[in-house]
Design an enzyme around this catalytic site. Structure first.
Site, PDB file in Angstrom:
ATOM      1  N   ASN A 128      -1.466   2.231   6.317  1.00  0.00           N
ATOM      2  CA  ASN A 128      -0.618   1.110   5.873  1.00  0.00           C
ATOM      3  C   ASN A 128      -0.260   0.291   7.097  1.00  0.00           C
ATOM      4  O   ASN A 128      -0.065   0.851   8.172  1.00  0.00           O
ATOM      5  CB  ASN A 128       0.689   1.622   5.256  1.00  0.00           C
ATOM      6  CG  ASN A 128       0.494   2.130   3.854  1.00  0.00           C
ATOM      7  OD1 ASN A 128      -0.598   2.027   3.288  1.00  0.00           O
ATOM      8  ND2 ASN A 128       1.539   2.702   3.295  1.00  0.00           N
ATOM      9  N   GLY A 129      -0.090  -1.012   6.914  1.00  0.00           N
ATOM     10  CA  GLY A 129       0.273  -1.871   8.040  1.00  0.00           C
ATOM     11  C   GLY A 129      -0.893  -2.772   8.407  1.00  0.00           C
ATOM     12  O   GLY A 129      -1.824  -2.938   7.612  1.00  0.00           O
TER      13      GLY A 129
ATOM     14  N   ARG B 282       4.658   0.141  -6.669  1.00  0.00           N
ATOM     15  CA  ARG B 282       4.668  -0.758  -5.517  1.00  0.00           C
ATOM     16  C   ARG B 282       3.554  -1.795  -5.588  1.00  0.00           C
ATOM     17  O   ARG B 282       3.522  -2.723  -4.790  1.00  0.00           O
ATOM     18  CB  ARG B 282       4.506   0.050  -4.217  1.00  0.00           C
ATOM     19  CG  ARG B 282       5.624   1.035  -3.993  1.00  0.00           C
ATOM     20  CD  ARG B 282       5.322   1.924  -2.812  1.00  0.00           C
ATOM     21  NE  ARG B 282       5.224   1.164  -1.582  1.00  0.00           N
ATOM     22  CZ  ARG B 282       6.247   0.832  -0.831  1.00  0.00           C
ATOM     23  NH1 ARG B 282       7.449   1.206  -1.176  1.00  0.00           N
ATOM     24  NH2 ARG B 282       6.088   0.148   0.263  1.00  0.00           N
TER      25      ARG B 282
ATOM     26  N   CYS C 244       0.821  -1.209   0.000  1.00  0.00           N
ATOM     27  CA  CYS C 244       0.000   0.000   0.000  1.00  0.00           C
ATOM     28  C   CYS C 244       0.859   1.266   0.000  1.00  0.00           C
ATOM     29  O   CYS C 244       2.008   1.255   0.416  1.00  0.00           O
ATOM     30  CB  CYS C 244      -0.867   0.015   1.242  1.00  0.00           C
ATOM     31  SG  CYS C 244      -1.843  -1.478   1.422  1.00  0.00           S
TER      32      CYS C 244
ATOM     33  N   GLU D 196      19.912 -17.291 -13.824  1.00  0.00           N
ATOM     34  CA  GLU D 196      18.918 -16.374 -14.400  1.00  0.00           C
ATOM     35  C   GLU D 196      19.513 -15.023 -14.769  1.00  0.00           C
ATOM     36  O   GLU D 196      19.160 -14.458 -15.808  1.00  0.00           O
ATOM     37  CB  GLU D 196      17.798 -16.102 -13.380  1.00  0.00           C
ATOM     38  CG  GLU D 196      16.726 -17.158 -13.319  1.00  0.00           C
ATOM     39  CD  GLU D 196      15.564 -16.725 -12.433  1.00  0.00           C
ATOM     40  OE1 GLU D 196      15.788 -16.485 -11.231  1.00  0.00           O
ATOM     41  OE2 GLU D 196      14.433 -16.648 -12.947  1.00  0.00           O
TER      42      GLU D 196
ATOM     43  N   LYS E  20       8.448 -12.027 -16.073  1.00  0.00           N
ATOM     44  CA  LYS E  20       8.123 -12.070 -14.645  1.00  0.00           C
ATOM     45  C   LYS E  20       6.984 -13.042 -14.376  1.00  0.00           C
ATOM     46  O   LYS E  20       6.972 -13.750 -13.376  1.00  0.00           O
ATOM     47  CB  LYS E  20       7.769 -10.661 -14.161  1.00  0.00           C
ATOM     48  CG  LYS E  20       7.500 -10.567 -12.675  1.00  0.00           C
ATOM     49  CD  LYS E  20       8.755 -10.783 -11.856  1.00  0.00           C
ATOM     50  CE  LYS E  20       8.496 -10.903 -10.375  1.00  0.00           C
ATOM     51  NZ  LYS E  20       9.567 -11.602  -9.661  1.00  0.00           N
TER      52      LYS E  20
ATOM     53  N   HIS F  64      28.609 -39.188  -6.807  1.00  0.00           N
ATOM     54  CA  HIS F  64      27.970 -40.142  -7.717  1.00  0.00           C
ATOM     55  C   HIS F  64      28.012 -39.663  -9.169  1.00  0.00           C
ATOM     56  O   HIS F  64      27.202 -40.099  -9.989  1.00  0.00           O
ATOM     57  CB  HIS F  64      26.535 -40.418  -7.269  1.00  0.00           C
ATOM     58  CG  HIS F  64      26.467 -41.063  -5.919  1.00  0.00           C
ATOM     59  ND1 HIS F  64      26.841 -42.372  -5.704  1.00  0.00           N
ATOM     60  CD2 HIS F  64      26.149 -40.555  -4.695  1.00  0.00           C
ATOM     61  CE1 HIS F  64      26.722 -42.663  -4.416  1.00  0.00           C
ATOM     62  NE2 HIS F  64      26.319 -41.568  -3.781  1.00  0.00           N
TER      63      HIS F  64
ATOM     64  N   GLU G  55      17.978 -23.117  -5.388  1.00  0.00           N
ATOM     65  CA  GLU G  55      17.523 -21.736  -5.574  1.00  0.00           C
ATOM     66  C   GLU G  55      18.718 -20.797  -5.823  1.00  0.00           C
ATOM     67  O   GLU G  55      18.646 -19.914  -6.677  1.00  0.00           O
ATOM     68  CB  GLU G  55      16.710 -21.296  -4.341  1.00  0.00           C
ATOM     69  CG  GLU G  55      16.251 -19.851  -4.334  1.00  0.00           C
ATOM     70  CD  GLU G  55      15.399 -19.443  -5.523  1.00  0.00           C
ATOM     71  OE1 GLU G  55      14.926 -20.314  -6.281  1.00  0.00           O
ATOM     72  OE2 GLU G  55      15.230 -18.229  -5.719  1.00  0.00           O
TER      73      GLU G  55
ATOM     74  N   LYS H  28      19.130 -18.555  -9.168  1.00  0.00           N
ATOM     75  CA  LYS H  28      19.335 -17.099  -9.144  1.00  0.00           C
ATOM     76  C   LYS H  28      20.525 -16.727 -10.003  1.00  0.00           C
ATOM     77  O   LYS H  28      20.464 -15.816 -10.819  1.00  0.00           O
ATOM     78  CB  LYS H  28      19.603 -16.594  -7.719  1.00  0.00           C
ATOM     79  CG  LYS H  28      18.468 -16.389  -6.775  1.00  0.00           C
ATOM     80  CD  LYS H  28      17.426 -15.384  -7.127  1.00  0.00           C
ATOM     81  CE  LYS H  28      16.452 -15.911  -8.132  1.00  0.00           C
ATOM     82  NZ  LYS H  28      15.291 -16.599  -7.704  1.00  0.00           N
TER      83      LYS H  28
ATOM     84  N   TRP I 163      -3.090  -2.574  -1.506  1.00  0.00           N
ATOM     85  CA  TRP I 163      -2.725  -3.928  -1.932  1.00  0.00           C
ATOM     86  C   TRP I 163      -3.392  -4.833  -0.909  1.00  0.00           C
ATOM     87  O   TRP I 163      -2.992  -4.857   0.254  1.00  0.00           O
ATOM     88  CB  TRP I 163      -1.197  -4.037  -1.915  1.00  0.00           C
ATOM     89  CG  TRP I 163      -0.619  -5.385  -2.195  1.00  0.00           C
ATOM     90  CD1 TRP I 163      -0.418  -6.404  -1.301  1.00  0.00           C
ATOM     91  CD2 TRP I 163      -0.126  -5.859  -3.432  1.00  0.00           C
ATOM     92  NE1 TRP I 163       0.159  -7.469  -1.923  1.00  0.00           N
ATOM     93  CE2 TRP I 163       0.359  -7.175  -3.233  1.00  0.00           C
ATOM     94  CE3 TRP I 163      -0.040  -5.312  -4.723  1.00  0.00           C
ATOM     95  CZ2 TRP I 163       0.913  -7.936  -4.254  1.00  0.00           C
ATOM     96  CZ3 TRP I 163       0.525  -6.078  -5.729  1.00  0.00           C
ATOM     97  CH2 TRP I 163       0.990  -7.359  -5.497  1.00  0.00           C
TER      98      TRP I 163
HETATM   99  O1  M6R Z   1       4.784 -16.443 -10.134  1.00  0.00           O
HETATM  100  P1  M6R Z   1       5.297 -17.824  -9.808  1.00  0.00           P
HETATM  101  O2  M6R Z   1       5.855 -17.922  -8.443  1.00  0.00           O
HETATM  102  O3  M6R Z   1       4.252 -18.878 -10.040  1.00  0.00           O
HETATM  103  O4  M6R Z   1       6.462 -18.072 -10.842  1.00  0.00           O
HETATM  104  C1  M6R Z   1       7.125 -19.287 -10.918  1.00  0.00           C
HETATM  105  C2  M6R Z   1       8.430 -19.151 -11.691  1.00  0.00           C
HETATM  106  O5  M6R Z   1       8.180 -18.734 -12.999  1.00  0.00           O
HETATM  107  C3  M6R Z   1       9.368 -18.144 -11.011  1.00  0.00           C
HETATM  108  O6  M6R Z   1       9.622 -18.477  -9.688  1.00  0.00           O
HETATM  109  C4  M6R Z   1      10.707 -18.057 -11.758  1.00  0.00           C
HETATM  110  O7  M6R Z   1      11.418 -19.237 -11.599  1.00  0.00           O
HETATM  111  C5  M6R Z   1      11.493 -16.836 -11.280  1.00  0.00           C
HETATM  112  N1  M6R Z   1      12.023 -16.113 -12.372  1.00  0.00           N
HETATM  113  C6  M6R Z   1      12.578 -17.193 -10.327  1.00  0.00           C
HETATM  114  O8  M6R Z   1      13.442 -16.160 -10.030  1.00  0.00           O
END
Ligand code: M6R
Length: 588
Positions: A99-100, A27, A2, A471, A583, A487, A464, A468, A75
């Site tokens: 907000n909050g 935001r 928000c 990507e 995204k 292995h 993860e 990161k 939001w």
């Molecule tokens: O919006 P979602 O969490 O469903 O998206 C899933 C993946 O597309 C998302 O996590 C993707 O792997 C990101 N780019 C990771 O950084």
């Protein structure tokens, strides 16, 4: 998340309110509204959806002579994104934006209802204005102070009443800024709206409150204090990024606040509470299937370790794009959980529909209210991470893992209140740590690839961390269970193979250490992240010593995110919009 704006003593208050809200659009929000004093009345105008809808309504509203006002982008957290739930919330003669989260709003609401006071929204915010009016006996400031004393939780509040040409304000736990330009006073929840309207601002501290007319009257604990003015930034774009180089960096730094918001009212000294769930929902459930993609899938994998170990519920985690086509056995004693930041990921959504068709109970862990996934699921726990702009998910991941941790506590009836708070603390970015990672990153640019290794919950974190890095740096990286390297993948070990070893002090320390030794012996270049110093590896990042593995997890998460970002920045990449990625993945 928000946003708040407000102004008094300004020629065209509506212009500032609307323009200010536009500056907060990035935001994320699902409804917006303003309240102004016009012809001795408080007039409230609200609209669901984009600010354009609000602007159109304001144009048609026939406001005559608006004198001052407050505005808000919402939001949704408590209650759906509807016009009734949008701010400002009004009473008979006043209006408020907030907000909050007011943690004790249910209690206050019940008390006021007993007095015959009616509520129309599902929000926690409405209690503020109703309480203020209940306490009002001719002195607005007194009523405002009394109201604040009753509120528990976090807030940034602006309140106006038709009886005074003043804006009442308060801050505890949520940001609020007040700026002054001659007799013009402006409010906002972050810098961006204020730029161009004022040059200096007071950033309120927790516990500060007051009232603004053509001056700022500031108080703390009933004592009058002087505002401390700081220069505002001059560049709007960098203000939106909070001075950070990339949204991703800002979002990494935001994790501490976002996790506080995520756990607010949920992690309590008496255990976990979820307003959105009831125990009956879990009756007859013997299994859990978690379905998700990418980062959300990795969060799900952490959930499996926690749910099986603590709540003793068999849990399987599935990549949604695989699950949807493999004709899985779905039995009605299974709770189907989907995890998604966006709530629009096509594969995840399809598996949710599939589970519903099979008659399973469904639960979504999602960051976007009213998204397709939230609409489809029986129940939702919102992640409250605020909008995430960086394509590489960071703060959403943090809130997904935290929510799963709380869920497993909830199901296990286990109370880890202190550990959860400790885990939030370690996500505060320490500048020395960031600086060290920045320096280290230059050594990790030109190898033939990365392995991230860990055991137990640190294995999904390794996945993860590797995701990161690849990507945003476009360097090949894999996450691997530390014990599995021998292995096969250890064949790749040479000085140009980089390994990030997530070495927990609390889980399988000696075993993971041996796995690291095996790689060192084959000359791989190893960076160890641990609270326990080990001399044998090339580089070492020390995290805080703690007795809880989840606390280690959250700090290591921070390290892997910063490392990926610093490597990518050194490679000259656009960290926020990496090539080939979107995204929200709404195609299969
Ligand atoms: O919006 P979602 O969490 O469903 O998206 C899933 C993946 O597309 C998302 O996590 C993707 O792997 C990101 N780019 C990771 O950084």
């Amino acid at each position: 998340m928000c946003g708040i704006v407000g102004c008094i003593g300004v020629k065209n208050p509506v212009e500032y309110l609307i323009e200010g809200l536009k500056e907060l659009e990035y935001r994320g929000y699902d409804s917006a509204g303003i309240a102004v004093k016009d012809e001795n009345e408080i007039k409230v105008i609200k609209a669901v959806g984009k600010l354009k809808n609000l602007e159109d309504k304001v144009k048609k509203s026939g406001l005559k002579n608006p004198e001052f006002g407050i505005g808000h982008t919402r939001w949704a957290t408590h209650g759906k994104p509807t016009e009734i739930n949008a701010h400002p919330h009004r009473g008979a003669f006043s209006a408020v934006v907030h907000n909050g989260i007011i943690e004790n709003y249910q209690e206050i609401k019940k008390e006021l209802q007993k007095e015959g006071i009616e509520f129309i929204s599902q929000t926690d915010t409405e209690v503020i204005v109703k309480l203020f009016e209940y306490y009002y006996e001719g002195d607005s400031f007194k009523a405002f102070e009394k109201t604040l004393k009753k509120l528990e939780g976090a807030y940034a509040i602006l309140l106006i009443t038709k009886y005074e040409d003043k804006i009442f304000f308060a801050k505890k736990g949520s940001p609020l800024i007040v700026a002054k330009n001659g007799n013009e006073i402006y409010f906002a929840s972050s810098d961006a709206p204020l730029i161009g309207y004022a040059e200096k601002a007071h950033y309120l501290e927790d516990g500060e409150y007051g009232v603004a007319d053509n001056e700022i009257h500031l108080y703390n604990d009933s004592q009058k204090i002087s505002p401390y003015f700081k220069s505002l930034p001059t560049n709007k774009e960098s203000a939106k990024k909070g001075g950070f180089r990339f949204y991703m960096e800002k979002e990494i730094y935001e994790q501490y606040d976002v996790l506080k918001e995520n756990t607010l009212g949920r992690n309590t000294p008496d255990g976990i509470k979820f307003d959105e769930l009831d125990r009956e929902f879990f009756e007859g459930i013997n299994n859990i299937i978690i379905s998700a993609c990418g980062t959300s899938y990795h969060a799900g994998l952490v959930g499996k370790y926690l749910l099986e170990r603590d709540a003793k519920i068999r849990t399987n985690v599935e990549v949604a794009s695989e699950l949807r086509y493999r004709e899985p056995l779905l039995t009605k004693d299974t709770l189907f959980v989907v995890i998604s930041q966006s709530g629009e990921t096509a594969d995840t959504l399809e598996t949710l529909k599939m589970a519903k068709k099979a008659g399973l109970k469904t639960l979504a862990l999602c960051n976007v209210d009213n998204s397709s996934i939230v609409r489809e699921a029986d129940k939702t726990i919102l992640l409250r991470a605020g909008i995430e702009k960086g394509v590489a998910s960071t703060k959403a991941f943090a809130t997904q893992v935290m929510t799963l941790w709380m869920l497993s506590n909830y199901l296990a009836q286990k109370n880890e209140y202190e550990a959860i708070n400790e885990a939030i603390e370690v996500t505060k970015v320490d500048s020395a740590l960031h600086e060290k990672i920045k320096r280290l990153s230059k050594r990790y640019l030109h190898g033939h690839g990365f392995f991230y290794i860990g055991r137990d919950i640190f294995f999904p974190l390794a996945l993860e961390g590797a995701l990161k890095l690849k990507e945003i740096s476009y360097i090949h990286a894999e996450g691997y269970p530390a014990g599995e390297m021998k292995h096969g993948p250890i064949a790749l070990a040479d000085p140009d193979l980089y390994v990030v070893a997530l070495l927990s002090k609390n889980i399988l320390f000696e075993k993971t250490k041996s796995n690291i030794e095996e790689l060192v012996a084959r000359d791989a270049t190893v960076l160890t992240v641990s609270s326990e110093y080990i001399e044998m590896t090339d580089d070492f990042i020390k995290i805080n010593d703690t007795a809880h593995p989840m606390v280690e997890f959250f700090e290591m998460m921070l390290v892997t995110q910063l490392l990926a970002m610093e490597v990518a920045i050194r490679m000259g990449n656009d960290v926020d919009m990496p090539r080939n990625l979107a995204k929200s993945v709404t195609v299969e």
